[in-house]
Design a protein around this motif. Structure first.
Motif, PDB file in Angstrom:
ATOM      1  N   UNK A   1       1.073  -1.312  -0.217  1.00 10.13           N
ATOM      2  CA  UNK A   1       0.259  -0.281   0.195  1.00 10.13           C
ATOM      3  C   UNK A   1       0.392   1.197   0.365  1.00 10.13           C
ATOM      4  N   UNK A   2       2.375   1.490  -0.106  1.00 14.32           N
ATOM      5  CA  UNK A   2       2.624   2.231   0.371  1.00 14.32           C
ATOM      6  C   UNK A   2       3.652   2.677  -1.156  1.00 14.32           C
ATOM      7  N   UNK A   3       3.501   1.847  -2.274  1.00 11.52           N
ATOM      8  CA  UNK A   3       3.797   2.453  -3.719  1.00 11.52           C
ATOM      9  C   UNK A   3       3.586   3.525  -4.344  1.00 11.52           C
ATOM     10  N   UNK A   4       3.494   4.217  -5.318  1.00 13.64           N
ATOM     11  CA  UNK A   4       2.827   5.376  -5.270  1.00 13.64           C
ATOM     12  C   UNK A   4       3.742   6.070  -7.098  1.00 13.64           C
ATOM     13  N   UNK A   5       2.908   6.199  -7.939  1.00  8.94           N
ATOM     14  CA  UNK A   5       2.853   6.671  -9.323  1.00  8.94           C
ATOM     15  C   UNK A   5       2.076   7.891  -9.008  1.00  8.94           C
ATOM     16  N   UNK A   6       3.163   9.253  -9.562  1.00  5.25           N
ATOM     17  CA  UNK A   6       2.562  10.600  -9.588  1.00  5.25           C
ATOM     18  C   UNK A   6       2.928  11.524 -10.871  1.00  5.25           C
ATOM     19  N   UNK A   7       1.897  11.637 -11.864  1.00  7.18           N
ATOM     20  CA  UNK A   7       2.191  11.998 -13.485  1.00  7.18           C
ATOM     21  C   UNK A   7       1.701  13.793 -12.815  1.00  7.18           C
TER      22      UNK A   7
ATOM     23  N   UNK B   1      -1.856  13.292 -11.134  1.00  7.36           N
ATOM     24  CA  UNK B   1      -2.726  12.232 -10.845  1.00  7.36           C
ATOM     25  C   UNK B   1      -1.887  11.143 -10.909  1.00  7.36           C
ATOM     26  N   UNK B   2      -2.569  10.489  -8.926  1.00  6.29           N
ATOM     27  CA  UNK B   2      -1.748  10.253  -8.159  1.00  6.29           C
ATOM     28  C   UNK B   2      -2.472   8.785  -8.167  1.00  6.29           C
ATOM     29  N   UNK B   3      -1.107   7.645  -8.113  1.00  2.54           N
ATOM     30  CA  UNK B   3      -2.053   6.249  -8.424  1.00  2.54           C
ATOM     31  C   UNK B   3      -2.742   6.275  -9.238  1.00  2.54           C
ATOM     32  N   UNK B   4      -3.073   6.843 -11.026  1.00  2.39           N
ATOM     33  CA  UNK B   4      -3.807   6.225 -11.626  1.00  2.39           C
ATOM     34  C   UNK B   4      -4.213   5.194 -12.722  1.00  2.39           C
ATOM     35  N   UNK B   5      -5.164   4.412 -12.538  1.00  4.30           N
ATOM     36  CA  UNK B   5      -5.113   3.371 -13.007  1.00  4.30           C
ATOM     37  C   UNK B   5      -5.784   3.504 -14.420  1.00  4.30           C
ATOM     38  N   UNK B   6      -5.210   2.670 -15.582  1.00  2.48           N
ATOM     39  CA  UNK B   6      -5.176   1.841 -16.493  1.00  2.48           C
ATOM     40  C   UNK B   6      -7.176   1.479 -16.677  1.00  2.48           C
ATOM     41  N   UNK B   7      -6.982   0.369 -16.018  1.00  2.00           N
ATOM     42  CA  UNK B   7      -7.921  -0.668 -16.482  1.00  2.00           C
ATOM     43  C   UNK B   7      -9.426  -0.216 -15.841  1.00  2.00           C
ATOM     44  N   UNK B   8      -9.614   0.223 -14.337  1.00  2.00           N
ATOM     45  CA  UNK B   8     -10.371   1.173 -14.215  1.00  2.00           C
ATOM     46  C   UNK B   8     -10.137   2.448 -13.778  1.00  2.00           C
ATOM     47  N   UNK B   9     -11.686   3.132 -14.172  1.00  2.00           N
ATOM     48  CA  UNK B   9     -11.126   3.834 -12.798  1.00  2.00           C
ATOM     49  C   UNK B   9     -10.885   4.930 -11.885  1.00  2.00           C
ATOM     50  N   UNK B  10     -10.009   4.479 -11.180  1.00  2.00           N
ATOM     51  CA  UNK B  10      -9.275   4.465  -9.690  1.00  2.00           C
ATOM     52  C   UNK B  10      -8.369   5.655  -9.733  1.00  2.00           C
TER      53      UNK B  10
END
Length: 344
Positions: A165-171, A186-195
């Motif tokens: 739960x501590x991994x992170x991706x920010x664009x 955008x923080x932790x955007x998901x391409x498979x589901x809109x989260x």
């Protein structure tokens, strides 16, 4: 005998006239000249209006107000959130070239965390910035900035952690106009589901001293849950002071004041009020930064009874000795640390 009245069919249609069979044309129709002219005229009107707005804005002689996130940057620089530490710390930086350097960081003896070692690299180019860090727990942090132009900068920040739960991706993307700043994140955007967490902020200079801005945060932890919050900020810049006020949608109000007393003395104060629901909390913090010929001293005190100070003494060029201390009178706790910073 009167002749019968002849009635003219509406719109020139005569039902008794033979109508030839219709011929269907499957050739794609082209926009008429009138439609093309209307569209081109609308585009020209929009361009002309935008040019007039820019000329009016340039005539006001407004400057860029900075980012929404950094509206209280000067005040935060006088505080000790990123400077106070406990235990022993040593940072060794090796400059390998004008654009590339590596850093070895050691920390031990801290009461709240075990001993750690961190290896970091940084590359600084004319248009790009790259950095990475790796610690003994296997956590990896990376950051990349690229300046497409003087007004557009894209940023990527990521963290891979061994803790779930501590991994992170920010664009992130920054657009800096002459009198405004637009930031999209955008923080932790998901391409498979809109989260994910999506943030948009805008800060605009109204006068040479006053800037107003707003920020919208849309959070979607799961496809079935979503939440939106809004924040508003005002920033007033004087000759030697900066005053800011921020209101957040969940009932938090923050006000700060920064004073540049002289070239080597800065003061900052901040008050935070929370009025969400039945909660009524307030914390005020005062900090100061003093720069001497061979040392820098930072001190801070707040209304919770916490007092902290950090002294950085420059022994020789490239080598500094640090002393950090913090006392929390309300909890009866204290922290103390010593450190070294060495650049070779």
């Amino acid at each position: 005998m009167t002749s019968p009245l002849k009635t003219t069919p509406p719109f020139g249609y005569n039902p008794h006239t033979a109508v030839p069979p219709a011929v269907v044309d499957f050739t794609p129709s082209k926009p008429s000249a009138a439609t093309t002219t209307t569209t081109a005229g609308l585009v020209e009107q929009v361009k002309d209006t935008w040019a007039k707005v820019n000329r009016f804005r340039d005539g006001l002689n407004l400057s860029n107000p900075g980012t929404f996130e950094g509206v209280s940057r000067e005040v935060k620089n006088t505080f000790l959130a990123n400077h106070v530490f406990d235990g022993a710390r040593c940072d060794i930086t090796k400059v390998l070239s004008p654009n590339f350097q590596v850093t070895h960081s050691f920390a031990m003896g801290a009461a709240a965390s075990p001993s750690t070692y961190n290896f970091g690299t940084a590359f600084i180019g004319q248009q790009s910035f790259l950095s990475g860090n790796l610690d003994t727990d296997g956590n990896v942090q990376a950051r990349a900035n690229y300046a497409w132009s003087n007004t557009n900068v894209s940023k990527i920040q990521s963290q891979l952690s061994t803790t779930p739960g501590h991994s992170m991706l920010q664009l992130e993307h920054d657009h800096n106009g002459q009198s405004y700043n637009l930031n999209l994140k955008a923080v932790n955007p998901s391409l498979t589901e809109p989260t994910g967490i999506f943030i948009a902020s805008y800060l605009q200079s109204i006068t040479p001293q006053l800037a107003l801005g707003a920020e919208a945060v849309f959070q979607r932890p799961t496809p079935q849950q979503s939440e939106s919050t809004y924040s508003y900020v005002a920033k007033y810049t004087g000759n030697d002071y900066i005053a800011t006020a921020t209101y957040q949608g969940f009932g938090a109000l923050q006000a700060s004041y920064y004073l540049r007393y002289s070239e080597k003395v800065d003061f900052g104060t901040e008050i935070q009020l929370i009025t969400a629901g039945d909660r009524r909390d307030a914390v005020a913090t005062v900090g100061g930064k003093f720069e001497f010929r061979r040392s820098t001293f930072r001190g801070q005190v707040d209304t919770t009874g916490k007092v902290a100070a950090v002294l950085e003494e420059k022994i020789v060029p490239g080598f500094s000795f640090l002393i950090s201390g913090e006392m929390d009178h309300s909890k009866g706790q204290s922290r103390f640390g010593v450190g070294m910073m060495w650049e070779v």
